[in-house]
Design an enzyme around this catalytic site. Structure first.
Site, PDB file in Angstrom:
ATOM      1  N   ARG A 229       1.485  14.726  13.583  1.00 57.42           N
ATOM      2  CA  ARG A 229       1.939  14.549  12.207  1.00 57.42           C
ATOM      3  C   ARG A 229       2.017  15.863  11.411  1.00 57.42           C
ATOM      4  O   ARG A 229       1.218  16.106  10.506  1.00 57.42           O
ATOM      5  CB  ARG A 229       1.070  13.516  11.489  1.00 57.42           C
ATOM      6  CG  ARG A 229       1.198  12.157  12.141  1.00 57.42           C
ATOM      7  CD  ARG A 229       0.406  11.098  11.460  1.00 57.42           C
ATOM      8  NE  ARG A 229       1.120  10.426  10.392  1.00 57.42           N
ATOM      9  CZ  ARG A 229       0.656   9.367   9.750  1.00 57.42           C
ATOM     10  NH1 ARG A 229      -0.513   8.877  10.045  1.00 57.42           N
ATOM     11  NH2 ARG A 229       1.345   8.802   8.783  1.00 57.42           N
TER      12      ARG A 229
ATOM     13  N   ASP B 237       5.201   0.593  11.923  1.00 56.38           N
ATOM     14  CA  ASP B 237       3.954  -0.014  11.428  1.00 56.38           C
ATOM     15  C   ASP B 237       3.792  -1.468  11.876  1.00 56.38           C
ATOM     16  O   ASP B 237       2.757  -2.084  11.593  1.00 56.38           O
ATOM     17  CB  ASP B 237       3.886   0.065   9.899  1.00 56.38           C
ATOM     18  CG  ASP B 237       3.565   1.468   9.408  1.00 56.38           C
ATOM     19  OD1 ASP B 237       3.217   2.322  10.236  1.00 56.38           O
ATOM     20  OD2 ASP B 237       3.655   1.701   8.184  1.00 56.38           O
TER      21      ASP B 237
ATOM     22  N   CYS C 114      -4.676  13.309  13.499  1.00 56.11           N
ATOM     23  CA  CYS C 114      -4.667  11.898  13.168  1.00 56.11           C
ATOM     24  C   CYS C 114      -4.532  11.129  14.471  1.00 56.11           C
ATOM     25  O   CYS C 114      -3.920  11.621  15.418  1.00 56.11           O
ATOM     26  CB  CYS C 114      -3.482  11.644  12.243  1.00 56.11           C
ATOM     27  SG  CYS C 114      -2.981   9.960  12.133  1.00 56.11           S
TER      28      CYS C 114
ATOM     29  N   LYS D  30       0.839  -1.214   0.000  1.00 55.18           N
ATOM     30  CA  LYS D  30       0.000   0.000   0.000  1.00 55.18           C
ATOM     31  C   LYS D  30       0.866   1.254   0.000  1.00 55.18           C
ATOM     32  O   LYS D  30       0.620   2.188  -0.756  1.00 55.18           O
ATOM     33  CB  LYS D  30      -0.896   0.007   1.245  1.00 55.18           C
ATOM     34  CG  LYS D  30      -1.620   1.308   1.459  1.00 55.18           C
ATOM     35  CD  LYS D  30      -2.415   1.313   2.745  1.00 55.18           C
ATOM     36  CE  LYS D  30      -1.623   1.745   3.958  1.00 55.18           C
ATOM     37  NZ  LYS D  30      -1.488   3.200   4.157  1.00 55.18           N
ATOM     38  N   ASN D  31       1.912   1.261   0.863  1.00 57.03           N
ATOM     39  CA  ASN D  31       2.701   2.484   1.031  1.00 57.03           C
ATOM     40  C   ASN D  31       3.604   2.788  -0.165  1.00 57.03           C
ATOM     41  O   ASN D  31       4.207   3.858  -0.222  1.00 57.03           O
ATOM     42  CB  ASN D  31       3.537   2.417   2.311  1.00 57.03           C
ATOM     43  CG  ASN D  31       2.680   2.623   3.547  1.00 57.03           C
ATOM     44  OD1 ASN D  31       1.470   2.843   3.445  1.00 57.03           O
ATOM     45  ND2 ASN D  31       3.308   2.546   4.709  1.00 57.03           N
TER      46      ASN D  31
ATOM     47  N   ARG E 211      -8.603  -0.320   4.892  1.00 54.72           N
ATOM     48  CA  ARG E 211      -7.741   0.685   4.262  1.00 54.72           C
ATOM     49  C   ARG E 211      -6.415   0.084   3.836  1.00 54.72           C
ATOM     50  O   ARG E 211      -5.811   0.539   2.870  1.00 54.72           O
ATOM     51  CB  ARG E 211      -7.464   1.826   5.258  1.00 54.72           C
ATOM     52  CG  ARG E 211      -8.667   2.705   5.516  1.00 54.72           C
ATOM     53  CD  ARG E 211      -8.254   3.880   6.373  1.00 54.72           C
ATOM     54  NE  ARG E 211      -6.971   4.384   5.910  1.00 54.72           N
ATOM     55  CZ  ARG E 211      -5.998   4.838   6.695  1.00 54.72           C
ATOM     56  NH1 ARG E 211      -6.156   4.868   7.986  1.00 54.72           N
ATOM     57  NH2 ARG E 211      -4.869   5.262   6.179  1.00 54.72           N
TER      58      ARG E 211
HETATM   59  C1  UD1 Z   1       4.645   6.909   6.301  1.00 52.42           C
HETATM   60  C2  UD1 Z   1       3.776   5.668   6.175  1.00 52.42           C
HETATM   61  C3  UD1 Z   1       3.334   5.175   7.542  1.00 52.42           C
HETATM   62  C4  UD1 Z   1       4.545   4.968   8.433  1.00 52.42           C
HETATM   63  C5  UD1 Z   1       5.439   6.205   8.465  1.00 52.42           C
HETATM   64  C6  UD1 Z   1       6.752   5.979   9.203  1.00 52.42           C
HETATM   65  C7  UD1 Z   1       2.657   5.841   4.033  1.00 52.42           C
HETATM   66  C8  UD1 Z   1       1.396   6.059   3.293  1.00 52.42           C
HETATM   67  N1  UD1 Z   1       2.605   5.983   5.362  1.00 52.42           N
HETATM   68  O1  UD1 Z   1       3.854   7.927   6.901  1.00 52.42           O
HETATM   69  O2  UD1 Z   1       2.622   3.946   7.364  1.00 52.42           O
HETATM   70  O3  UD1 Z   1       4.107   4.697   9.756  1.00 52.42           O
HETATM   71  O4  UD1 Z   1       5.770   6.598   7.108  1.00 52.42           O
HETATM   72  O5  UD1 Z   1       7.441   4.908   8.659  1.00 52.42           O
HETATM   73  O6  UD1 Z   1       3.678   5.541   3.449  1.00 52.42           O
HETATM   74  N2  UD1 Z   1       7.255  14.547  10.602  1.00 52.42           N
HETATM   75  C9  UD1 Z   1       7.518  15.867  10.927  1.00 52.42           C
HETATM   76  N3  UD1 Z   1       7.372  16.817   9.956  1.00 52.42           N
HETATM   77  C10 UD1 Z   1       6.993  16.504   8.677  1.00 52.42           C
HETATM   78  C11 UD1 Z   1       6.745  15.154   8.356  1.00 52.42           C
HETATM   79  C12 UD1 Z   1       6.891  14.189   9.342  1.00 52.42           C
HETATM   80  O7  UD1 Z   1       7.871  16.184  12.067  1.00 52.42           O
HETATM   81  O8  UD1 Z   1       6.868  17.421   7.855  1.00 52.42           O
HETATM   82  C13 UD1 Z   1       7.405  13.521  11.645  1.00 52.42           C
HETATM   83  C14 UD1 Z   1       6.129  12.748  11.927  1.00 52.42           C
HETATM   84  O9  UD1 Z   1       5.288  13.442  12.820  1.00 52.42           O
HETATM   85  C15 UD1 Z   1       6.653  11.462  12.508  1.00 52.42           C
HETATM   86  C16 UD1 Z   1       7.946  11.236  11.707  1.00 52.42           C
HETATM   87  O10 UD1 Z   1       8.301  12.527  11.172  1.00 52.42           O
HETATM   88  O11 UD1 Z   1       6.971  11.636  13.855  1.00 52.42           O
HETATM   89  C17 UD1 Z   1       7.845  10.239  10.593  1.00 52.42           C
HETATM   90  O12 UD1 Z   1       6.748  10.558   9.773  1.00 52.42           O
HETATM   91  P1  UD1 Z   1       6.715  10.250   8.209  1.00 52.42           P
HETATM   92  O13 UD1 Z   1       7.847   9.355   7.862  1.00 52.42           O
HETATM   93  O14 UD1 Z   1       6.586  11.533   7.476  1.00 52.42           O
HETATM   94  O15 UD1 Z   1       5.352   9.443   8.097  1.00 52.42           O
HETATM   95  P2  UD1 Z   1       4.364   9.435   6.851  1.00 52.42           P
HETATM   96  O16 UD1 Z   1       5.106   9.676   5.605  1.00 52.42           O
HETATM   97  O17 UD1 Z   1       3.188  10.281   7.162  1.00 52.42           O
END
Ligand code: UD1
Length: 430
Positions: free
Chosen positions: A131, A317, A126, A22-23, A409
């Site tokens: 996030r 995850d 969320c 999915k990711n 999902r």
């Molecule tokens: C993706 C995955 C999710 C997985 C996560 C971490 C998909 C669709 N989702 O989510 O399943 O759990 O990676 O492996 O691929 N952060 C910030 N600022 C930002 C962006 C992120 O501080 O602008 C923080 C987040 O709050 C979190 C960490 O960085 O603490 C990691 O998040 P991120 O890797 O961005 O997760 P997603 O891409 O949303």
């Protein structure tokens, strides 16, 4: 709302086909915005999130079609989707859509790069934490984007196109890496992304972008070098197998006992999770075309300390699934969550089944109990809900899991895959 009923205590035996990730599928679909040619994606899982994103992309002007339904002999090879974004008819991603699926925020970079402007709703809160999206915005600004926030929307402009830049992420973010990588492919000149996410799904997207004509070096490493192009072309790409689904079923077999081949799974994608599983006393072997996981009779050993980390570390995850498993270990385990600050929603629900879990800050201490007992529980998010499935498979008696739309999902045909290996599991539609 659908519910899932499980009567626990049966071992799992047989073969489980692993679906496309999915990711990876979601950002690959979004990559179709970067070209007016056709992008064909094979092995796309049939999931609620995939169907929702296809609808969101259609709103921007992306046509999509799906080839005939999946075939029998290789059921882990999912559907083939074709996406064509000949004309982008709308550069706004509205709140109603982005709030339903966070990953749709990743249209920001591609739309900005191709159209010079876009308006994308902030995703909002969320269940698993705040996030933020600061890293996404910082990265796009480094490529020359002008960014304002107005009325809950990110307004991004680059009237003369994006320009290559140097981005050093303060924290590893999968989403920010996808967003900035895709945008950099259409920026003028060279971009360097430091501290990029190394998750295999980022590598899969980068490989697809290369097939589309992008020039990317350092795929799979924390430093990505991108030489921007004027345009990208169409391509055909096969989505890699889902490592989270792989790990989830591996933990399920560890929980129930039995012997399962995870067909289509790739061990290098799940090394950290399988190593943790081996520490609990489970046997894991690579076999032709997949991974075999078995536990026959031995007790579940506790894990004294494990923490979630970006790839190749233990994935956040799979944290909830591991916790479900060690609720019945013969001793105490500690699990530390370092990626998301509020990813322990499953703890209260596992407690309803009789688990003994203490939370202190980012660490859960799980004291193994002799038995879990079936109960009514509530799914709170995607990965938390599947941990309840694992616990229910171990529990005595019947468990009803409510709000299973969270499962739909991200897990393709979950009940069918488990039922054909001996689980007593059924969906009650309501
Ligand atoms: C993706 C995955 C999710 C997985 C996560 C971490 C998909 C669709 N989702 O989510 O399943 O759990 O990676 O492996 O691929 N952060 C910030 N600022 C930002 C962006 C992120 O501080 O602008 C923080 C987040 O709050 C979190 C960490 O960085 O603490 C990691 O998040 P991120 O890797 O961005 O997760 P997603 O891409 O949303």
């Amino acid at each position: 709302m659908d519910r899932i009923k499980i009567s626990g205590g049966r071992p799992l035996n047989g073969t489980i086909p692993i679906s496309g990730a999915k990711n990876a599928a979601l950002p690959l679909m979004i990559a179709s915005l970067l070209t007016s040619d056709q992008l064909t994606l094979k092995n796309v899982p049939n999931l609620a999130d995939v169907n929702l994103l296809a609808r969101i992309l259609r709103n921007h002007g992306v046509d999509h079609s799906v080839d005939g339904k999946r075939a029998g002999p290789t059921p882990h090879l999912g559907e083939t989707f074709h996406f064509t974004a000949r004309d982008i008819v709308d550069t706004t991603a509205p709140y109603e859509m982005v709030s339903r699926m966070r990953a749709s925020f990743w249209v920001l970079g591609p739309l900005l790069a191709r159209m010079g402007e876009t308006r994308v709703s902030l995703p909002g809160g969320c269940a698993i934490g705040t996030r933020p999206v600061d890293l996404h915005l910082m990265g796009l600004k480094a490529l020359g984007a002008e960014i304002d926030i107005d009325g809950g929307y990110v307004m991004a402009r680059a009237p003369n196109g994006l320009k290559g830049g140097r981005i050093t992420f303060a924290k590893v973010s999968v989403g920010a890496t996808h967003n900035v990588l895709m945008a950099a492919c259409l920026a003028k000149g060279e971009s360097v992304i430091e501290n990029a996410a190394c998750e295999p799904e980022v590598g899969d997207v980068a490989e697809c972008l290369v097939k589309m004509g992008a020039r990317i070096e350092g795929i799979g490493t924390p430093t990505l070098r991108i030489e921007g192009r004027d345009r990208l072309e169409g391509a055909t790409h096969t989505v890699l197998p889902d490592r989270i689904e792989t790990g989830t079923f591996a933990f399920a077999v560890a929980a129930t006992g039995g012997d399962i081949v995870l067909e289509g799974a790739r061990k290098p994608l799940v090394e950290a999770a399988l190593a943790a599983l081996e520490r609990t006393g489970v046997s894991v072997t690579e076999v032709e075309g997949g991974i075999r996981v078995s536990r026959n009779g031995s007790a579940i050993e506790p894990i004294d300390r494990i923490e979630t980390q970006p790839f190749p570390g233990f994935p956040t995850d799979l944290q909830a699934q591991l916790m479900a498993l060690v609720t019945m270990a013969r001793g105490t385990s500690t699990i530390r969550e370092t990626i998301f600050e509020n990813r322990f929603m499953h703890v209260q629900e596992l407690a309803r089944l009789g688990a003994d879990i203490q939370l202190q800050g980012d660490t859960a201490t799980v004291r193994g109990v002799k038995r879990l007992r079936g109960a009514q529980v509530m799914a709170t998010d995607l990965r938390a809900s599947v941990s309840l499935v694992i616990a229910a498979l171990m529990a005595e008696g019947e468990t009803t899991i409510n709000r299973v739309y969270h499962l739909d999902r991200g897990f393709e045909r979950l009940e069918a895959k488990l039922a054909r290996c001996g689980a007593q599991i059924e969906r009650v539609t309501g």
